[in-house]
Design a protein around this motif. Structure first.
Motif, PDB file in Angstrom:
ATOM      1  N   SER A  48       0.931  -1.245  -0.236  1.00  0.00           N
ATOM      2  CA  SER A  48       0.012   0.069   0.274  1.00  0.00           C
ATOM      3  C   SER A  48       0.850   1.421  -0.005  1.00  0.00           C
ATOM      4  O   SER A  48       1.710   1.465   1.102  1.00  0.00           O
ATOM      5  CB  SER A  48      -1.041   0.009   1.157  1.00  0.00           C
ATOM      6  OG  SER A  48      -1.586   1.179   1.231  1.00  0.00           O
ATOM      7  N   LYS A  49       0.555   1.972  -1.022  1.00  0.00           N
ATOM      8  CA  LYS A  49       1.694   3.292  -1.363  1.00  0.00           C
ATOM      9  C   LYS A  49       3.137   2.914  -1.116  1.00  0.00           C
ATOM     10  O   LYS A  49       3.733   3.634  -0.157  1.00  0.00           O
ATOM     11  CB  LYS A  49       1.260   4.382  -0.093  1.00  0.00           C
ATOM     12  CG  LYS A  49      -0.269   4.888  -0.203  1.00  0.00           C
ATOM     13  CD  LYS A  49      -0.523   5.704   0.800  1.00  0.00           C
ATOM     14  CE  LYS A  49      -2.242   5.943   0.533  1.00  0.00           C
ATOM     15  NZ  LYS A  49      -2.505   6.556   1.702  1.00  0.00           N
ATOM     16  N   ASN A  50       3.520   2.000  -1.662  1.00  0.00           N
ATOM     17  CA  ASN A  50       4.982   1.330  -1.961  1.00  0.00           C
ATOM     18  C   ASN A  50       5.521   0.884  -0.367  1.00  0.00           C
ATOM     19  O   ASN A  50       6.764   0.704  -0.234  1.00  0.00           O
ATOM     20  CB  ASN A  50       5.978   2.565  -2.324  1.00  0.00           C
ATOM     21  CG  ASN A  50       5.873   2.742  -3.660  1.00  0.00           C
ATOM     22  OD1 ASN A  50       5.484   1.595  -4.477  1.00  0.00           O
ATOM     23  ND2 ASN A  50       5.866   3.866  -4.104  1.00  0.00           N
ATOM     24  N   LYS A  51       4.725   0.528   0.510  1.00  0.00           N
ATOM     25  CA  LYS A  51       4.898   0.241   1.796  1.00  0.00           C
ATOM     26  C   LYS A  51       4.417  -1.371   1.716  1.00  0.00           C
ATOM     27  O   LYS A  51       3.203  -1.796   1.466  1.00  0.00           O
ATOM     28  CB  LYS A  51       4.443   0.704   3.206  1.00  0.00           C
ATOM     29  CG  LYS A  51       4.916   0.416   4.481  1.00  0.00           C
ATOM     30  CD  LYS A  51       3.972   1.071   5.421  1.00  0.00           C
ATOM     31  CE  LYS A  51       4.318   0.348   6.802  1.00  0.00           C
ATOM     32  NZ  LYS A  51       3.555   1.121   7.841  1.00  0.00           N
ATOM     33  N   ILE A  52       5.326  -2.335   2.407  1.00  0.00           N
ATOM     34  CA  ILE A  52       4.633  -3.760   2.422  1.00  0.00           C
ATOM     35  C   ILE A  52       3.933  -3.916   3.603  1.00  0.00           C
ATOM     36  O   ILE A  52       4.408  -3.759   4.930  1.00  0.00           O
ATOM     37  CB  ILE A  52       6.004  -4.735   2.581  1.00  0.00           C
ATOM     38  CG1 ILE A  52       6.616  -4.411   1.087  1.00  0.00           C
ATOM     39  CG2 ILE A  52       5.595  -6.000   2.528  1.00  0.00           C
ATOM     40  CD1 ILE A  52       7.931  -5.489   0.917  1.00  0.00           C
ATOM     41  N   VAL A  53       2.535  -4.218   3.308  1.00  0.00           N
ATOM     42  CA  VAL A  53       1.708  -4.393   4.764  1.00  0.00           C
ATOM     43  C   VAL A  53       1.395  -5.892   5.031  1.00  0.00           C
ATOM     44  O   VAL A  53       0.742  -6.121   5.875  1.00  0.00           O
ATOM     45  CB  VAL A  53       0.566  -3.431   4.393  1.00  0.00           C
ATOM     46  CG1 VAL A  53       0.912  -1.866   4.243  1.00  0.00           C
ATOM     47  CG2 VAL A  53      -0.210  -3.861   3.216  1.00  0.00           C
TER      48      VAL A  53
END
Length: 132
Positions: A48-53
C-alpha cells in the motif's frame, strides 16, 4: 493495495514485517531464518503506497506434494481490510497450479481471528502440537 512478488529491494521491509511474527528474535536472526530456505519458497506481498503491509510464503515439502505456509503476516494497522484474505486466497491458487495435494500452516492458539480466516478458506484444525 496490490499483491505482487517481492524483489530484492523489498527484503528490508519484509524483515521488519516478520519481526511481528518473531518479536523476541533480533533482526539478524529473523533475516537468517527467512533467508535459510529462500530459494525453495514462493512469496507474495501486499503493498500500500510502496509500503509492504502483508507477506505470505509457501514452501514445498514431501516431494512437492504438500505445501507449508511458513510465514503469513499482515501489519497490525492493515488487518481486517481483506489483505490477509487476498494473500491466502492467492497462495492457495499458486499451490493448486503447482499441483499440491495438501496445504498446512500453524497458528498460535490465541490468534482466533486468524483461525476464522483459515477456516473460511477450507482449512481444518486437526491437532494441538507439543514439541521438545
Amino acid at each position: 493495495f496490490i499483491l505482487t512478488h517481492p524483489s530484492k529491494t523489498d527484503l528490508k521491509q519484509i524483515i521488519i514485517l516478520l519481526n511481528q511474527i518473531w518479536p523476541k528474535k533480533k533482526k539478524l536472526e529473523v533475516k537468517r531464518k527467512f533467508l535459510k530456505d529462500i530459494n525453495s519458497k514462493i512469496f507474495l506481498i501486499a503493498k500500500s503506497k510502496n509500503k509492504i503491509v502483508g507477506f505470505i510464503s509457501l514452501k514445498p515439502v514431501f516431494l512437492g506434494l504438500i505445501g507449508y505456509i511458513k510465514e503469513f503476516v499482515v501489519t497490525n494497522q492493515y488487518r481486517e481490510k481483506g489483505i490477509g484474505r487476498k494473500l491466502l486466497g492467492n497462495i492457495i491458487k499458486v499451490a493448486k497450479n503447482q499441483s499440491y495435494k495438501l496445504l498446512f500452516l500453524t497458528a498460535g492458539s490465541h490468534r482466533k481471528k486468524a483461525h476464522q480466516l483459515y477456516k473460511a478458506h477450507g482449512f481444518i484444525k486437526i491437532l494441538t502440537l507439543f514439541v521438545r
